[in-house]
Design a protein around this motif. Structure first.
Motif, PDB file in Angstrom:
ATOM      1  N   ASP A  15       0.813  -1.217   0.000  1.00  0.00           N
ATOM      2  CA  ASP A  15       0.000   0.000   0.000  1.00  0.00           C
ATOM      3  C   ASP A  15       0.846   1.267   0.000  1.00  0.00           C
ATOM      4  OD1 ASP A  15      -2.322  -1.474  -0.044  1.00  0.00           O
ATOM      5  OD2 ASP A  15      -2.618  -1.383   2.134  1.00  0.00           O
ATOM      6  N   ASP A  16       2.063   1.195   0.528  1.00  0.00           N
ATOM      7  CA  ASP A  16       2.903   2.383   0.595  1.00  0.00           C
ATOM      8  C   ASP A  16       3.859   2.507  -0.599  1.00  0.00           C
ATOM      9  OD1 ASP A  16       4.559   0.276   1.299  1.00  0.00           O
ATOM     10  OD2 ASP A  16       5.482   1.318   2.985  1.00  0.00           O
ATOM     11  N   TRP A  17       3.647   1.707  -1.662  1.00  0.00           N
ATOM     12  CA  TRP A  17       4.477   1.811  -2.860  1.00  0.00           C
ATOM     13  C   TRP A  17       4.379   3.241  -3.381  1.00  0.00           C
ATOM     14  CZ3 TRP A  17       8.383  -0.450  -4.927  1.00  0.00           C
ATOM     15  CH2 TRP A  17       8.707  -0.269  -6.268  1.00  0.00           C
ATOM     16  N   PRO A  18       5.502   3.907  -3.682  1.00  0.00           N
ATOM     17  CA  PRO A  18       5.480   5.337  -3.991  1.00  0.00           C
ATOM     18  C   PRO A  18       5.074   5.718  -5.413  1.00  0.00           C
ATOM     19  CG  PRO A  18       7.731   4.524  -3.939  1.00  0.00           C
ATOM     20  CD  PRO A  18       6.850   3.380  -3.505  1.00  0.00           C
ATOM     21  N   ALA A  19       4.749   4.771  -6.260  1.00  0.00           N
ATOM     22  CA  ALA A  19       4.411   5.105  -7.651  1.00  0.00           C
ATOM     23  C   ALA A  19       3.253   6.099  -7.771  1.00  0.00           C
ATOM     24  CB  ALA A  19       4.122   3.842  -8.448  1.00  0.00           C
ATOM     25  N   PRO A  20       2.155   5.950  -7.032  1.00  0.00           N
ATOM     26  CA  PRO A  20       1.076   6.935  -7.165  1.00  0.00           C
ATOM     27  C   PRO A  20       1.518   8.354  -6.788  1.00  0.00           C
ATOM     28  CG  PRO A  20       0.239   4.950  -6.115  1.00  0.00           C
ATOM     29  CD  PRO A  20       1.737   4.817  -6.178  1.00  0.00           C
ATOM     30  N   ARG A  21       2.354   8.475  -5.762  1.00  0.00           N
ATOM     31  CA  ARG A  21       2.866   9.799  -5.375  1.00  0.00           C
ATOM     32  C   ARG A  21       3.755  10.369  -6.474  1.00  0.00           C
ATOM     33  NH1 ARG A  21       5.944   8.667  -0.335  1.00  0.00           N
ATOM     34  NH2 ARG A  21       6.914  10.668  -0.781  1.00  0.00           N
ATOM     35  N   SER A  22       4.555   9.522  -7.083  1.00  0.00           N
ATOM     36  CA  SER A  22       5.413   9.980  -8.182  1.00  0.00           C
ATOM     37  C   SER A  22       4.569  10.491  -9.341  1.00  0.00           C
ATOM     38  CB  SER A  22       6.307   8.840  -8.679  1.00  0.00           C
ATOM     39  OG  SER A  22       7.215   8.428  -7.703  1.00  0.00           O
ATOM     40  N   ALA A  23       3.543   9.749  -9.693  1.00  0.00           N
ATOM     41  CA  ALA A  23       2.678  10.149 -10.804  1.00  0.00           C
ATOM     42  C   ALA A  23       1.958  11.461 -10.492  1.00  0.00           C
ATOM     43  CB  ALA A  23       1.678   9.040 -11.116  1.00  0.00           C
ATOM     44  N   ARG A  24       1.493  11.623  -9.261  1.00  0.00           N
ATOM     45  CA  ARG A  24       0.832  12.879  -8.869  1.00  0.00           C
ATOM     46  C   ARG A  24       1.815  14.046  -8.932  1.00  0.00           C
ATOM     47  NH1 ARG A  24      -1.561   9.496  -4.995  1.00  0.00           N
ATOM     48  NH2 ARG A  24      -0.111  10.218  -3.391  1.00  0.00           N
ATOM     49  N   THR A  25       3.044  13.797  -8.497  1.00  0.00           N
ATOM     50  CA  THR A  25       4.075  14.842  -8.530  1.00  0.00           C
ATOM     51  C   THR A  25       4.365  15.253  -9.964  1.00  0.00           C
ATOM     52  OG1 THR A  25       5.037  14.096  -6.445  1.00  0.00           O
ATOM     53  CG2 THR A  25       6.479  15.344  -7.922  1.00  0.00           C
ATOM     54  N   LEU A  26       4.522  14.278 -10.848  1.00  0.00           N
ATOM     55  CA  LEU A  26       4.759  14.580 -12.255  1.00  0.00           C
ATOM     56  C   LEU A  26       3.599  15.403 -12.819  1.00  0.00           C
ATOM     57  CD1 LEU A  26       6.376  14.074 -14.941  1.00  0.00           C
ATOM     58  CD2 LEU A  26       4.816  12.153 -15.273  1.00  0.00           C
ATOM     59  N   SER A  27       2.382  14.989 -12.581  1.00  0.00           N
ATOM     60  CA  SER A  27       1.209  15.703 -13.100  1.00  0.00           C
ATOM     61  C   SER A  27       1.139  17.132 -12.581  1.00  0.00           C
ATOM     62  CB  SER A  27      -0.073  14.963 -12.735  1.00  0.00           C
ATOM     63  OG  SER A  27      -0.122  13.729 -13.387  1.00  0.00           O
ATOM     64  N   ARG A  28       1.374  17.304 -11.295  1.00  0.00           N
ATOM     65  CA  ARG A  28       1.310  18.644 -10.687  1.00  0.00           C
ATOM     66  C   ARG A  28       2.332  19.572 -11.324  1.00  0.00           C
ATOM     67  NH1 ARG A  28       4.334  21.243  -6.865  1.00  0.00           N
ATOM     68  NH2 ARG A  28       5.507  19.378  -6.332  1.00  0.00           N
ATOM     69  N   LEU A  29       3.551  19.084 -11.457  1.00  0.00           N
ATOM     70  CA  LEU A  29       4.594  19.947 -11.989  1.00  0.00           C
ATOM     71  C   LEU A  29       4.443  20.176 -13.495  1.00  0.00           C
ATOM     72  CD1 LEU A  29       7.602  18.729  -9.863  1.00  0.00           C
ATOM     73  CD2 LEU A  29       6.507  20.979  -9.796  1.00  0.00           C
ATOM     74  N   ARG A  30       3.936  19.209 -14.217  1.00  0.00           N
ATOM     75  CA  ARG A  30       3.693  19.430 -15.656  1.00  0.00           C
ATOM     76  C   ARG A  30       2.626  20.500 -15.847  1.00  0.00           C
ATOM     77  NH1 ARG A  30       3.160  14.182 -19.183  1.00  0.00           N
ATOM     78  NH2 ARG A  30       2.959  15.826 -20.718  1.00  0.00           N
TER      79      ARG A  30
END
Length: 82
Positions: free
Chosen positions: A47-62
């Motif tokens: 559940d704590d795998w960081p992929a969703p956070r990475s994807a959200r970070t990419l989307s926010r910064l794009r």
């Protein structure tokens, strides 16, 4: 690789005057991450795998950097225009 990307970008607020260079660095980091991530199904990950956070970070910064990067590209001299 997700943790490395998150350490560098999750709380980043790059200056708007450097949008294009920051976006290119972000995309380069994301590309390296994708080449190393095995892409396992979410059901097989903790559940704590960081992929969703990475994807959200990419989307926010794009979303944040994209318009400024487009503006910087539009201001570049065009070949044969001068």
């Amino acid at each position: 690789m997700h943790e490395t990307l998150l350490q560098r970008w999750e709380h980043a607020e790059p200056p708007s005057g450097e949008a294009l260079s920051q976006l290119l660095l972000l995309i380069d980091d994301w590309g390296r991450l994708l080449r190393s991530d095995p892409g396992l199904p979410a059901a097989n990950l903790d559940d704590d795998w960081p992929a969703p956070r990475s994807a959200r970070t990419l989307s926010r910064l794009r979303r944040r950097l994209g318009p400024g990067a487009d503006k910087e590209i539009d201001q570049l001299p065009r070949p044969g225009s001068g």
